[in-house]
Design a protein around this motif. Sequence first.
Motif, short mmCIF file in Angstrom:
data_model
loop_
_atom_site.label_atom_id
_atom_site.label_comp_id
_atom_site.label_asym_id
_atom_site.label_seq_id
_atom_site.Cartn_x
_atom_site.Cartn_y
_atom_site.Cartn_z
N SER A 132 0.85 -1.19 0.00
CA SER A 132 0.00 0.00 0.00
C SER A 132 0.88 1.23 0.00
N TYR A 160 -3.86 10.02 2.70
CA TYR A 160 -4.61 8.95 2.01
C TYR A 160 -3.76 7.69 1.88
N GLU A 179 -8.26 11.56 -3.40
CA GLU A 179 -9.66 11.36 -3.04
C GLU A 179 -10.31 10.35 -3.98
N THR A 181 -8.15 6.09 0.23
CA THR A 181 -9.01 6.18 1.40
C THR A 181 -8.40 7.18 2.37
N ASP A 182 -9.21 8.07 2.90
CA ASP A 182 -8.73 9.07 3.85
C ASP A 182 -8.33 8.39 5.16
N VAL A 183 -7.06 8.52 5.53
CA VAL A 183 -6.55 7.95 6.79
C VAL A 183 -5.92 9.06 7.64
#
Length: 77
Positions: A40, A75, A55, A59-61
């Motif tokens: 990742s 992200y 976006e 995924t917003d982390v």
Amino acid sequence: MSFIAFTHFAYLERLDIDEEQRGNGIGTAAIASLSSEYGSIVAAPDNENCKRLFERIGTDVSNEYWMVDQGFGVYEV
């Protein structure tokens, strides 16, 4: 492209695409290739254009990696 590789992910520090080449999938392909190699990718965009890309594909982390947020979220892809 500049990144730091860790055991199970890479932190993408910088990805620059020539303005004339943007919108052709080059950045998305580069990120996908890096992600397949390291499991990742985590990235903290530093501008609105980069934020829109992440976006769309990530995924917003931000809650997990708040310490690297540059004002446009963090992200994971």
